[in-house]
Write a protein that holds these residues in place. Structure first.
Motif, PDB file in Angstrom:
ATOM      1  N   ASP A 134      -4.071   9.506   1.223  1.00  0.00           N
ATOM      2  CA  ASP A 134      -4.950   9.342   2.362  1.00  0.00           C
ATOM      3  C   ASP A 134      -5.331   8.104   3.137  1.00  0.00           C
ATOM      4  OD1 ASP A 134      -5.978  12.181   2.841  1.00  0.00           O
ATOM      5  OD2 ASP A 134      -7.201  11.995   1.102  1.00  0.00           O
ATOM      6  N   PHE A 135      -4.794   6.843   2.313  1.00  0.00           N
ATOM      7  CA  PHE A 135      -5.020   5.704   2.891  1.00  0.00           C
ATOM      8  C   PHE A 135      -4.133   5.517   4.182  1.00  0.00           C
ATOM      9  CE2 PHE A 135      -3.010   1.559   3.358  1.00  0.00           C
ATOM     10  CZ  PHE A 135      -4.262   0.739   3.307  1.00  0.00           C
ATOM     11  N   ILE A 136      -2.921   6.305   3.892  1.00  0.00           N
ATOM     12  CA  ILE A 136      -1.948   6.285   5.175  1.00  0.00           C
ATOM     13  C   ILE A 136      -2.482   6.807   6.265  1.00  0.00           C
ATOM     14  CG2 ILE A 136       0.423   6.884   5.823  1.00  0.00           C
ATOM     15  CD1 ILE A 136       1.262   7.305   2.943  1.00  0.00           C
ATOM     16  N   ALA A 137      -3.238   8.094   6.038  1.00  0.00           N
ATOM     17  CA  ALA A 137      -3.773   8.475   7.216  1.00  0.00           C
ATOM     18  C   ALA A 137      -4.845   7.485   8.080  1.00  0.00           C
ATOM     19  CB  ALA A 137      -4.875   9.949   6.905  1.00  0.00           C
ATOM     20  N   VAL A 138      -5.691   6.705   7.182  1.00  0.00           N
ATOM     21  CA  VAL A 138      -6.587   5.594   7.852  1.00  0.00           C
ATOM     22  C   VAL A 138      -5.841   4.410   8.250  1.00  0.00           C
ATOM     23  CG1 VAL A 138      -8.303   3.774   7.159  1.00  0.00           C
ATOM     24  CG2 VAL A 138      -8.252   6.320   5.987  1.00  0.00           C
ATOM     25  N   HIS A 139      -4.498   4.117   7.757  1.00  0.00           N
ATOM     26  CA  HIS A 139      -3.919   3.102   8.304  1.00  0.00           C
ATOM     27  C   HIS A 139      -3.308   3.756   9.717  1.00  0.00           C
ATOM     28  CE1 HIS A 139       0.432   1.292   8.140  1.00  0.00           C
ATOM     29  NE2 HIS A 139      -0.021   0.680   9.289  1.00  0.00           N
ATOM     30  N   MET A 140      -2.987   4.878   9.926  1.00  0.00           N
ATOM     31  CA  MET A 140      -2.365   5.147  11.157  1.00  0.00           C
ATOM     32  C   MET A 140      -3.519   5.484  12.183  1.00  0.00           C
ATOM     33  SD  MET A 140       1.042   5.758  10.536  1.00  0.00           S
ATOM     34  CE  MET A 140       0.789   4.540   9.591  1.00  0.00           C
ATOM     35  N   ALA A 141      -4.603   5.752  11.704  1.00  0.00           N
ATOM     36  CA  ALA A 141      -5.533   5.946  12.972  1.00  0.00           C
ATOM     37  C   ALA A 141      -6.104   4.576  13.302  1.00  0.00           C
ATOM     38  CB  ALA A 141      -6.928   6.505  12.140  1.00  0.00           C
TER      39      ALA A 141
ATOM     40  N   THR B 245       1.006  -1.185  -0.031  1.00  0.00           N
ATOM     41  CA  THR B 245       0.005   0.005  -0.046  1.00  0.00           C
ATOM     42  C   THR B 245       0.851   1.175   0.047  1.00  0.00           C
ATOM     43  OG1 THR B 245       0.021   0.170   2.330  1.00  0.00           O
ATOM     44  CG2 THR B 245      -1.648  -1.192   1.263  1.00  0.00           C
ATOM     45  N   PRO B 246       0.201   2.364  -0.336  1.00  0.00           N
ATOM     46  CA  PRO B 246       1.188   3.625  -0.157  1.00  0.00           C
ATOM     47  C   PRO B 246       1.915   3.766   1.275  1.00  0.00           C
ATOM     48  CG  PRO B 246      -1.130   4.177  -1.105  1.00  0.00           C
ATOM     49  CD  PRO B 246      -1.199   2.602  -0.565  1.00  0.00           C
ATOM     50  N   SER B 247       1.411   3.127   2.217  1.00  0.00           N
ATOM     51  CA  SER B 247       2.153   3.449   3.497  1.00  0.00           C
ATOM     52  C   SER B 247       3.612   3.024   3.277  1.00  0.00           C
ATOM     53  CB  SER B 247       1.594   2.560   4.734  1.00  0.00           C
ATOM     54  OG  SER B 247       0.264   2.947   5.063  1.00  0.00           O
ATOM     55  N   HIS B 248       3.572   2.101   2.527  1.00  0.00           N
ATOM     56  CA  HIS B 248       5.500   1.369   2.229  1.00  0.00           C
ATOM     57  C   HIS B 248       5.966   2.616   1.396  1.00  0.00           C
ATOM     58  CE1 HIS B 248       8.183  -0.854   0.113  1.00  0.00           C
ATOM     59  NE2 HIS B 248       8.557  -1.252   1.323  1.00  0.00           N
ATOM     60  N   ASP B 249       5.512   3.404   1.117  1.00  0.00           N
ATOM     61  CA  ASP B 249       6.343   4.539   0.151  1.00  0.00           C
ATOM     62  C   ASP B 249       6.589   5.654   1.073  1.00  0.00           C
ATOM     63  OD1 ASP B 249       5.651   2.974  -2.132  1.00  0.00           O
ATOM     64  OD2 ASP B 249       3.989   4.227  -2.531  1.00  0.00           O
ATOM     65  N   GLU B 250       6.357   5.663   2.282  1.00  0.00           N
ATOM     66  CA  GLU B 250       6.574   6.689   3.364  1.00  0.00           C
ATOM     67  C   GLU B 250       7.855   6.005   4.144  1.00  0.00           C
ATOM     68  OE1 GLU B 250       5.550   9.940   4.031  1.00  0.00           O
ATOM     69  OE2 GLU B 250       4.332   9.877   2.191  1.00  0.00           O
ATOM     70  N   PRO B 251       9.019   6.885   3.951  1.00  0.00           N
ATOM     71  CA  PRO B 251      10.104   6.270   4.672  1.00  0.00           C
ATOM     72  C   PRO B 251      10.031   6.300   6.179  1.00  0.00           C
ATOM     73  CG  PRO B 251      10.951   7.959   3.213  1.00  0.00           C
ATOM     74  CD  PRO B 251       9.259   7.970   3.163  1.00  0.00           C
ATOM     75  N   ALA B 252       9.414   6.992   6.913  1.00  0.00           N
ATOM     76  CA  ALA B 252       9.084   7.030   8.365  1.00  0.00           C
ATOM     77  C   ALA B 252       8.223   5.969   8.707  1.00  0.00           C
ATOM     78  CB  ALA B 252       8.555   8.297   8.808  1.00  0.00           C
ATOM     79  N   VAL B 253       7.018   5.946   7.864  1.00  0.00           N
ATOM     80  CA  VAL B 253       6.338   4.738   8.306  1.00  0.00           C
ATOM     81  C   VAL B 253       6.905   3.119   7.865  1.00  0.00           C
ATOM     82  CG1 VAL B 253       4.004   3.466   7.513  1.00  0.00           C
ATOM     83  CG2 VAL B 253       4.249   6.333   7.909  1.00  0.00           C
ATOM     84  N   GLY B 254       7.558   3.109   6.932  1.00  0.00           N
ATOM     85  CA  GLY B 254       8.263   1.772   6.400  1.00  0.00           C
ATOM     86  C   GLY B 254       9.355   1.679   7.480  1.00  0.00           C
ATOM     87  N   ALA B 255      10.065   2.640   8.059  1.00  0.00           N
ATOM     88  CA  ALA B 255      10.849   2.210   9.250  1.00  0.00           C
ATOM     89  C   ALA B 255      10.380   1.792  10.429  1.00  0.00           C
ATOM     90  CB  ALA B 255      11.941   3.377   9.495  1.00  0.00           C
ATOM     91  N   PHE B 256       9.227   2.530  10.794  1.00  0.00           N
ATOM     92  CA  PHE B 256       8.476   2.256  11.955  1.00  0.00           C
ATOM     93  C   PHE B 256       7.704   0.773  11.665  1.00  0.00           C
ATOM     94  CE2 PHE B 256       4.410   1.571  13.981  1.00  0.00           C
ATOM     95  CZ  PHE B 256       4.479   1.732  15.401  1.00  0.00           C
TER      96      PHE B 256
ATOM     97  N   ILE C 232      -7.322  -0.959  -3.187  1.00  0.00           N
ATOM     98  CA  ILE C 232      -8.008   0.000  -2.659  1.00  0.00           C
ATOM     99  C   ILE C 232      -6.695   1.310  -1.982  1.00  0.00           C
ATOM    100  CG2 ILE C 232      -9.178   0.896  -0.374  1.00  0.00           C
ATOM    101  CD1 ILE C 232     -10.640  -2.135  -0.523  1.00  0.00           C
ATOM    102  N   GLY C 233      -5.780   0.654  -1.704  1.00  0.00           N
ATOM    103  CA  GLY C 233      -4.747   1.615  -1.211  1.00  0.00           C
ATOM    104  C   GLY C 233      -3.995   2.570  -2.080  1.00  0.00           C
ATOM    105  N   ARG C 234      -4.101   1.825  -3.349  1.00  0.00           N
ATOM    106  CA  ARG C 234      -3.365   2.513  -4.587  1.00  0.00           C
ATOM    107  C   ARG C 234      -4.660   3.671  -5.045  1.00  0.00           C
ATOM    108  NH1 ARG C 234       1.632   2.925  -3.800  1.00  0.00           N
ATOM    109  NH2 ARG C 234       2.659   0.666  -3.246  1.00  0.00           N
ATOM    110  N   LEU C 235      -5.923   3.201  -5.156  1.00  0.00           N
ATOM    111  CA  LEU C 235      -7.050   4.152  -5.495  1.00  0.00           C
ATOM    112  C   LEU C 235      -7.213   5.244  -4.877  1.00  0.00           C
ATOM    113  CD1 LEU C 235      -9.594   1.468  -6.790  1.00  0.00           C
ATOM    114  CD2 LEU C 235      -8.183   3.090  -8.057  1.00  0.00           C
ATOM    115  N   VAL C 236      -6.899   5.051  -3.251  1.00  0.00           N
ATOM    116  CA  VAL C 236      -7.120   6.178  -2.328  1.00  0.00           C
ATOM    117  C   VAL C 236      -6.099   7.188  -2.086  1.00  0.00           C
ATOM    118  CG1 VAL C 236      -7.420   6.676   0.151  1.00  0.00           C
ATOM    119  CG2 VAL C 236      -8.674   4.819  -0.867  1.00  0.00           C
ATOM    120  N   GLY C 237      -4.867   6.462  -2.392  1.00  0.00           N
ATOM    121  CA  GLY C 237      -3.667   7.359  -2.370  1.00  0.00           C
ATOM    122  C   GLY C 237      -3.121   7.844  -1.290  1.00  0.00           C
TER     123      GLY C 237
END
Length: 220
Positions: free
Chosen positions: A128-135, A58-69, A121-126
């Motif tokens: 904002d999927f990361i925001a949902v993942h974090m919540a 998902t897009p979460s993997h594209d964020e360095p901080a999220v991936g590291a966490f 779904i993750g790729r379609l949402v873009g």
């Protein structure tokens, strides 16, 4: 206060229990209802890798901080499972990796389809999927922390209680990351208030880990 990712990744380690006297479990064994709860918790921790697998597409993997966490988070959750499995082993309750694998395989096509659905779904949402993942992650980690603290409050065992508190302490770090990320990302989202993404702002928003096997609730 912003979450210090550099400090977290530098200091991240598996939960420690070598200094605890596990022989005490043989002298003073835990009641069946506590063992049942621990087995449930153990399964949840061991199956964390399922969630990581799905989120890496998902897009979460594209964020360095999220991936590291997520890398550190997965390792710490695995060691939570190891610690709980060690407690169960002292009560003659083994946790077998072949059994865990078999549990996942039983899901069959549903398991594979779930990953594909989350990817699409993750790729379609873009982003904002990361925001949902974090919540979603914050809700899960808050629940886990509360569960460990509650069990520690209910039990008086001199070895189990400090172990549960150590696990809960690591879980609070996970809460800190997820909650800070969710707050910032939801605030920055341009989605309208009626969007499903924004519904995660409401107290009591649902949290689910549907991609993973249902943990066993029995000690047998």
């Amino acid at each position: 206060m912003a979450f210090d990712m550099d400090k977290y990744t530098k200091n991240s380690t598996g939960v420690q229990w070598a200094d605890l006297d596990f022989d005490a479990f043989e002298r003073d064994p835990l009641p069946e209802e506590t063992l049942r709860t621990l087995r449930y918790m153990c399964d949840i921790e061991y199956h964390t890798v399922c969630y990581l697998r799905d989120l890496l597409t998902t897009p979460s993997h594209d964020e360095p901080a999220v991936g590291a966490f997520m890398t550190m988070w997965n390792r710490e959750e695995f060691w939570h499972g190891e610690a709980l499995a060690a407690v169960l082993a002292r009560h003659g309750l083994g946790v077998d990796f072949d059994e865990l694998k078999a549990t996942r395989l039983k899901l069959g096509w549903r398991d594979r389809l779930g990953t594909v659905k989350q990817t699409v779904i993750g790729r379609l949402v873009g982003n904002d999927f990361i925001a949902v993942h974090m919540a979603w992650g914050a809700a899960n980690e808050w629940s886990a922390t509360a569960a460990y603290h509650r069990l520690a409050a209910l039990e008086s065992h001199p070895v189990l209680v400090p172990l549960l508190k150590r696990i809960a302490q690591q879980e609070t770090k996970h809460v800190a990351f997820y909650a800070s990320q969710a707050r910032d990302r939801l605030a920055a989202s341009r989605k309208p208030a009626s969007s499903p993404v924004w519904r995660w702002r409401r107290p009591g928003a649902p949290s689910a880990r549907a991609s993973c096997p249902r943990p066993r609730s029995r000690t047998s």
